[in-house]
Design an enzyme around this catalytic site. Structure first.
Site, PDB file in Angstrom:
ATOM      1  N   LEU A 106     -21.249  -0.394  -3.633  1.00 28.63           N
ATOM      2  CA  LEU A 106     -21.124   0.959  -4.403  1.00 28.63           C
ATOM      3  C   LEU A 106     -22.308   1.357  -5.058  1.00 28.63           C
ATOM      4  O   LEU A 106     -22.877   2.804  -5.174  1.00 28.63           O
ATOM      5  CB  LEU A 106     -19.844   0.729  -5.248  1.00 28.63           C
ATOM      6  CG  LEU A 106     -18.619   0.370  -4.762  1.00 28.63           C
ATOM      7  CD1 LEU A 106     -17.526  -0.087  -5.625  1.00 28.63           C
ATOM      8  CD2 LEU A 106     -17.862   1.708  -4.004  1.00 28.63           C
ATOM      9  N   ALA A 139      -3.343   4.566   2.337  1.00 28.15           N
ATOM     10  CA  ALA A 139      -2.715   5.171   1.217  1.00 28.15           C
ATOM     11  C   ALA A 139      -3.922   5.974   0.668  1.00 28.15           C
ATOM     12  O   ALA A 139      -4.974   6.217   0.893  1.00 28.15           O
ATOM     13  CB  ALA A 139      -1.996   4.532   0.265  1.00 28.15           C
ATOM     14  N   PHE A 156      -9.304   3.274  -2.635  1.00 31.62           N
ATOM     15  CA  PHE A 156      -9.946   2.684  -4.160  1.00 31.62           C
ATOM     16  C   PHE A 156     -11.235   3.197  -4.249  1.00 31.62           C
ATOM     17  O   PHE A 156     -11.927   2.898  -5.415  1.00 31.62           O
ATOM     18  CB  PHE A 156      -9.839   0.999  -3.597  1.00 31.62           C
ATOM     19  CG  PHE A 156      -8.600   0.663  -3.795  1.00 31.62           C
ATOM     20  CD1 PHE A 156      -7.982   0.007  -5.048  1.00 31.62           C
ATOM     21  CD2 PHE A 156      -7.313   0.723  -2.845  1.00 31.62           C
ATOM     22  CE1 PHE A 156      -6.987  -0.577  -5.166  1.00 31.62           C
ATOM     23  CE2 PHE A 156      -6.190   0.407  -3.089  1.00 31.62           C
ATOM     24  CZ  PHE A 156      -5.878  -0.611  -4.481  1.00 31.62           C
ATOM     25  N   ARG A 157     -11.980   3.602  -3.172  1.00 33.01           N
ATOM     26  CA  ARG A 157     -13.296   4.009  -3.401  1.00 33.01           C
ATOM     27  C   ARG A 157     -13.640   5.230  -4.281  1.00 33.01           C
ATOM     28  O   ARG A 157     -14.771   5.407  -4.867  1.00 33.01           O
ATOM     29  CB  ARG A 157     -13.802   4.557  -1.799  1.00 33.01           C
ATOM     30  CG  ARG A 157     -15.422   4.865  -1.972  1.00 33.01           C
ATOM     31  CD  ARG A 157     -15.832   5.331  -0.696  1.00 33.01           C
ATOM     32  NE  ARG A 157     -15.611   4.559   0.614  1.00 33.01           N
ATOM     33  CZ  ARG A 157     -14.796   4.299   1.447  1.00 33.01           C
ATOM     34  NH1 ARG A 157     -13.915   5.119   1.503  1.00 33.01           N
ATOM     35  NH2 ARG A 157     -15.112   3.248   2.208  1.00 33.01           N
ATOM     36  N   ASP A 205       0.745  -1.012  -0.043  1.00 33.82           N
ATOM     37  CA  ASP A 205       0.002   0.129   0.000  1.00 33.82           C
ATOM     38  C   ASP A 205       0.750   1.373  -0.079  1.00 33.82           C
ATOM     39  O   ASP A 205       0.553   2.406  -0.636  1.00 33.82           O
ATOM     40  CB  ASP A 205      -0.964  -0.107   1.198  1.00 33.82           C
ATOM     41  CG  ASP A 205      -2.118  -1.194   1.090  1.00 33.82           C
ATOM     42  OD1 ASP A 205      -2.325  -1.430   0.160  1.00 33.82           O
ATOM     43  OD2 ASP A 205      -2.388  -1.574   2.055  1.00 33.82           O
ATOM     44  N   VAL A 227     -22.229  -1.357   2.781  1.00 30.56           N
ATOM     45  CA  VAL A 227     -23.037  -0.977   1.520  1.00 30.56           C
ATOM     46  C   VAL A 227     -22.389  -0.977   0.254  1.00 30.56           C
ATOM     47  O   VAL A 227     -21.358  -0.655  -0.089  1.00 30.56           O
ATOM     48  CB  VAL A 227     -23.514   0.638   1.796  1.00 30.56           C
ATOM     49  CG1 VAL A 227     -24.569   0.914   0.779  1.00 30.56           C
ATOM     50  CG2 VAL A 227     -24.293   0.612   3.235  1.00 30.56           C
ATOM     51  N   GLY A 241     -17.473   3.044   6.014  1.00 24.90           N
ATOM     52  CA  GLY A 241     -16.096   2.446   5.760  1.00 24.90           C
ATOM     53  C   GLY A 241     -15.411   2.071   7.188  1.00 24.90           C
ATOM     54  O   GLY A 241     -15.924   2.722   8.013  1.00 24.90           O
ATOM     55  N   SER A 242     -14.372   1.517   7.329  1.00 30.21           N
ATOM     56  CA  SER A 242     -13.679   1.263   8.582  1.00 30.21           C
ATOM     57  C   SER A 242     -13.065   2.547   9.032  1.00 30.21           C
ATOM     58  O   SER A 242     -12.718   3.332   8.203  1.00 30.21           O
ATOM     59  CB  SER A 242     -12.944  -0.040   8.563  1.00 30.21           C
ATOM     60  OG  SER A 242     -11.925   0.374   7.564  1.00 30.21           O
TER      61      SER A 242
END
Length: 402
Positions: free
Chosen positions: A275, A291, A294-295, A149, A273, A227-228
């Protein structure tokens, strides 16, 4: 007339009216105004915060020049900048010293070879997918491709600059960016995508289809995030959601490091959830992960307004996306109050929000196609190959991939 021009015209008009010495034909503040509507708009167009954001958008649009939809030209400057430190050539010694920073690949006689131990097999497979079509046209070369990453080569080190390819970096690093493996496979693995997020070509279709079913007028006027808790930068939005659920729906999900509710800010972990289901919301928040996120690229396909937190982390396509033109920039460390003000501004200026959302969608749809990703890989490999200044000899410790 674009909404921004209407807002600016009203601002100028209000200034002129407020400074006129001629009150003939005008309804003054102390007089009854029988013919003037009591409320011409639901929005107070003269708030300082409104002026601030309108000015930022106006300035960004004034300097913006759309790029051409040909030969991945939107991203050409990124490649030039990344390769500039190696304009004097890449030596065998440089590659050997860089070997510990990534996975070694060789291209010899149009065949691809890789060191046996790949730390992340799915990521290596994603990288190899993009290299394979180019093999017939490439000279012999060696590459060190980092599939971790984190970028590897800090520009402030005094040692020789080393050629390492990474998917993401900040300005502190000299890594050469390549389009991530995640465009094909090996992206973040969650319950909804157990083998890892990938197949950008397929997600483009499915998310756009979802966006088409959630026209702007039907979308919920809420900010949304799932998200986490990879960093506390996300906390203010989650806390604002708990304080003002009618304005924001932001919740933490469980990740592999989750041990207790403390890891989700003292709340039960929310369900992940899809995308495609993000598209029902008007305002979508993006945060960096370890980093670059990706979303990020997927959110634009919803044709929703993207709020992007922080500008430090980059992928190869980020510089082509412009703040206030394609998305709303949010500073790292923004308070709940700042986030609330920003969201409410766009809630009150719905047409302005929609214009930015449309521009963001159109840019990603036209300039981040799978063919653009493949084009960037092709240009990267060919230009890198021209910098290799030594005869590459087959390393028999490597395994043949293609």
């Amino acid at each position: 007339m674009p909404y921004l021009e209407i807002v600016l015209a009203l601002l100028v008009l209000s200034f002129q009216l407020g400074h006129s010495d001629d009150d003939s034909g005008m309804c003054m503040a102390k007089e009854p105004c029988s013919e003037a509507p009591q409320q011409e708009t639901k929005v107070d167009l003269y708030k300082a915060t409104d002026n601030k954001y309108v000015a930022l958008i106006q300035e960004a649009l004034a300097s913006y020049e759309p790029c051409q939809q040909a030969n991945c030209s939107c991203h050409a400057d990124v490649l030039k900048t990344d390769l500039r430190p190696f304009k004097g050539g890449i030596s065998e010694q440089m590659v050997e010293r860089a070997r510990s920073y990534g996975t070694k690949y060789q291209i010899v006689d149009h065949r691809l070879y890789r060191q046996k131990d790949c730390m992340f097999p799915a990521r290596c497979s994603g990288v190899e997918h993009f290299i394979k079509p180019n093999l017939p046209h490439l000279p012999d070369m060696e590459l060190i491709i980092n599939c971790r990453d984190w970028p590897q080569i800090n520009r402030h080190w005094k040692q020789e600059k080393l050629p390492v390819l990474s998917f993401s970096k900040t300005d502190d690093y000299l890594d050469i960016m390549y389009p991530t493996w995640g465009f094909w496979e090996g992206g973040p693995a969650i319950s909804l995508y157990p083998t890892g997020l990938g197949r950008w070509d397929q997600h483009r279709v499915s998310i756009k289809k979802a966006a088409d079913s959630w026209k702007w007028e039907k979308k919920k006027a809420k900010a949304f995030f799932r998200g986490s808790r990879t960093s506390d930068e996300r906390d203010p939005l989650v806390l604002l959601s708990r304080r003002k659920p009618e304005l924001v729906d932001a919740q933490y999900t469980k990740n592999q490091a989750w041990k207790s509710p403390k890891d989700t800010l003292n709340a039960k972990p929310a369900q992940e959830v899809r995308l495609e289901d993000h598209c029902q919301y008007k305002y979508l928040f993006n945060f960096r992960g370890v980093a670059a996120s990706f979303r990020f690229k997927h959110l634009f396909l919803c044709r929703s307004l993207v709020f992007h937190v922080g500008s430090e982390w980059q992928e190869f396509f980020y510089p082509s996306l412009k703040p206030w033109v394609h998305y709303v920039p949010v500073r790292v460390g923004a308070t709940q109050e700042e986030l609330e003000e920003l969201i409410e501004f766009f809630a009150e200026h719905d047409d302005l929000a929609r214009e930015i959302a449309d521009r963001g969608f159109e840019h990603v749809w036209k300039h981040l196609r799978m063919k653009d990703v493949e084009c960037y890989w092709r240009k990267l490999l060919r230009r890198y190959g021209k910098l290799v200044k030594y005869e590459v000899k087959r390393d028999h410790s490597l395994v043949e991939v293609y």
